[in-house]
Design an enzyme around this catalytic site. Structure first.
Site, PDB file in Angstrom:
ATOM      1  N   CYS A 114      -5.047   0.113   3.787  1.00 33.85           N
ATOM      2  CA  CYS A 114      -4.940  -1.079   4.556  1.00 33.85           C
ATOM      3  C   CYS A 114      -6.397  -2.286   3.982  1.00 33.85           C
ATOM      4  O   CYS A 114      -6.343  -2.780   3.758  1.00 33.85           O
ATOM      5  CB  CYS A 114      -4.617  -0.905   5.847  1.00 33.85           C
ATOM      6  SG  CYS A 114      -5.650  -0.695   6.688  1.00 33.85           S
ATOM      7  N   GLN A 119       0.700  -1.795  -0.287  1.00 41.34           N
ATOM      8  CA  GLN A 119      -0.017   0.192   0.143  1.00 41.34           C
ATOM      9  C   GLN A 119       0.512   0.959  -0.167  1.00 41.34           C
ATOM     10  O   GLN A 119       0.226   2.611   0.004  1.00 41.34           O
ATOM     11  CB  GLN A 119      -1.100  -0.304   1.200  1.00 41.34           C
ATOM     12  CG  GLN A 119       0.152   0.064   2.463  1.00 41.34           C
ATOM     13  CD  GLN A 119      -1.094  -0.041   3.474  1.00 41.34           C
ATOM     14  OE1 GLN A 119      -1.490  -1.522   3.862  1.00 41.34           O
ATOM     15  NE2 GLN A 119      -1.832   1.116   4.612  1.00 41.34           N
ATOM     16  N   ASN A 123      -0.693  -8.955   5.451  1.00 45.63           N
ATOM     17  CA  ASN A 123      -0.074  -8.019   5.316  1.00 45.63           C
ATOM     18  C   ASN A 123       0.271  -7.260   4.260  1.00 45.63           C
ATOM     19  O   ASN A 123       0.095  -7.953   3.243  1.00 45.63           O
ATOM     20  CB  ASN A 123       1.108  -7.188   6.044  1.00 45.63           C
ATOM     21  CG  ASN A 123       0.963  -5.559   7.277  1.00 45.63           C
ATOM     22  OD1 ASN A 123       0.274  -5.182   6.731  1.00 45.63           O
ATOM     23  ND2 ASN A 123       1.886  -5.914   7.949  1.00 45.63           N
ATOM     24  N   HIS A 140      -5.526  -0.333  11.700  1.00 48.07           N
ATOM     25  CA  HIS A 140      -5.411  -1.178  10.774  1.00 48.07           C
ATOM     26  C   HIS A 140      -6.020  -3.075  10.112  1.00 48.07           C
ATOM     27  O   HIS A 140      -6.155  -3.265  10.749  1.00 48.07           O
ATOM     28  CB  HIS A 140      -3.710  -2.561  11.019  1.00 48.07           C
ATOM     29  CG  HIS A 140      -2.898  -2.278   9.557  1.00 48.07           C
ATOM     30  ND1 HIS A 140      -2.617  -1.437   8.464  1.00 48.07           N
ATOM     31  CD2 HIS A 140      -2.006  -3.465   9.139  1.00 48.07           C
ATOM     32  CE1 HIS A 140      -1.480  -2.324   7.410  1.00 48.07           C
ATOM     33  NE2 HIS A 140      -1.452  -3.290   8.117  1.00 48.07           N
TER      34      HIS A 140
END
Length: 448
Positions: free
Chosen positions: A73, A67, A390, A369
């Site tokens: 996110c 990102q 992630n 997040h």
């Protein structure tokens, strides 16, 4: 009301200094912390061995995305859950991605209109009223919620990243955010004045439409104008066959290549605060993006139910969007999220413990997040650690994947998105309830 005044005296300071000097370890710790910083000085290297990246249930999900310097996110995580299934179904390469920039454009555009809506709804309140002040603090930002993405997809569909690639401003959004928020606050002054002066509905709507025209132009300059028709071209991963699907729209692409019924996927939260009962649903006042679109709605369940639903979905081969407080006790380079990663209490010889409910009530923790659960390690049927995809690129963790201890999940995970087919009959009945409306600043209204 307790009315006590306590001013620090020099005698108090001398007493504190004496206690400090009487500690034989103080000078060594002072040297270690001042030279290396709090995190490095308190890092527990045993946490690496305790959280090795091996899992009894593990999905293949390809390359991680990045990102960059943006707060997208929630978009990355949600689109990742969709692309995982697409990669398996259509034999797409590991680096295939859906366009985050396309959703980013429409989210900011719709958030502008949602902001105008709330400005007008609160126009009779003083500008320093807490609700108005809350609106003006951040008229729009990068963060969002699962239901907000569903609202965007329902209206605008999705496209592959090849159809609308990343731009400088999607990768680094601070510049456009500053200018856009300036514009929205400027517009708020005008809308509030029109409402307070009893302007006609037609005049207000014409003004608002002109404002949205400005926003569309600003966003098109920053991200490029959103694609409306495109060809989808790709080469399969295994047999390297070339495919071209011509003249698609974002809606037809979503229907053909993703094919999800988004109504099936719901938000489950774990918020053990006194004001939120388990088995009840909640929404947040003034939180959303698409006016008239899907409402943000959470079903609050116990942590045990929360985790069991996530395990059911992983066992069925589906990855799980989740939201957490990623900064807490998280070591980015190693890719570890565990309560024993940093021993701040031992380093400073102090008590830092708070319950999950206390941390939420007193602002110590909140969701900040979103990521994706792609695996779990079960021992005697109980989870010990989780595999996390992630969106910070492949240079952190294990090629971008993190390990999250089960104890860390208990304390710092707040939300998962689950297909309703994995819920019990009782949980489905609970989810169908009308949601209780929470205040705009409730911690369950924070955006990932």
């Amino acid at each position: 009301m307790i009315n006590l005044t306590f001013a620090i005296s020099h005698d108090d300071i001398n007493e504190f200094a004496k206690d400090y000097h009487n500690r034989p370890e103080a000078r060594v710790i002072e040297n270690a912390v001042t030279k290396n910083g709090v995190k490095a000085a308190s890092f527990n290297w045993h946490s690496i061995a305790d959280n090795d990246p091996h899992f009894s249930i593990e999905l293949h999900t390809g390359d991680v995305a990045d990102q960059k310097q943006s707060g997208r996110c929630w978009l990355f995580a949600a689109l990742n859950t969709m692309r995982h299934e697409m990669q398996q179904k259509f034999n797409l390469p590991d680096n295939f991605e859906l366009s985050q920039s396309y959703q980013f454009f429409w989210d900011k555009f719709e958030k502008a209109n949602y902001f105008y809506e709330n400005v007008l709804k609160t126009a009779d309140l003083d500008h320093d009223d807490r609700r108005v002040a809350w609106l003006m603090e951040t008229p729009q930002g990068d963060g969002g919620q699962w239901d907000m993405l569903c609202a965007l997809i329902d209206k605008y569909g999705v496209v592959p990243q090849s159809a609308m690639p990343e731009s400088f401003n999607s990768n680094r959004s601070d510049g456009i955010n500053d200018v856009l928020n300036n514009q929205l606050r400027h517009d708020a002054v005008i809308l509030r004045q029109l409402a307070q002066n009893k302007a006609s509905e037609a005049q207000i709507n014409d003004t608002r439409k002109s404002m949205l025209n400005n926003v569309y132009r600003m966003l098109s300059y920053a991200f490029g104008e959103p694609v409306q028709n495109f060809d989808f071209e790709y080469r399969t991963k295994k047999d390297k066959k070339f495919h071209r699907d011509a003249s698609l729209t974002p809606q037809t692409f979503f229907k053909k290549y993703v094919g999800w019924n988004l109504a099936d996927y719901i938000s489950i939260i774990n918020a053990p605060t006194a004001d939120k009962q388990y088995g009840k649903t909640y929404t947040i006042d003034m939180l959303g993006n698409v006016v008239g679109g899907r409402q943000v709605k959470h079903l609050n369940l116990s942590m045990d139910d929360f985790k069991q639903l996530a395990i059911k979905q992983l066992k069925a081969g589906e990855s799980v969007w989740f939201g957490s407080d990623v900064i807490k006790y998280s070591e980015t380079k190693q890719g570890i999220m565990a309560l024993n990663t940093y021993d701040y209490s031992a380093l400073f010889d102090t008590d830092l413990d708070m319950t999950k409910a206390q941390a939420l009530d007193y602002g110590e923790s909140m969701m900040d997040h979103a990521m994706v659960l792609t695996g779990v390690d079960l021992v005697d049927g109980k989870p010990t650690k989780w595999k996390v995809e992630n969106s910070w690129g492949p240079k952190v963790g294990t090629k971008g994947y993190f390990v999250m201890s089960d104890a860390w999940m208990d304390k710092y995970c707040y939300q998962v998105v689950i297909n309703q087919k994995y819920l019990s009959d009782e949980q489905r009945k609970q989810e169908a309830q009308e949601p209780i409306v929470l205040k705009p600043w409730d911690p369950m209204g924070t955006l990932a």
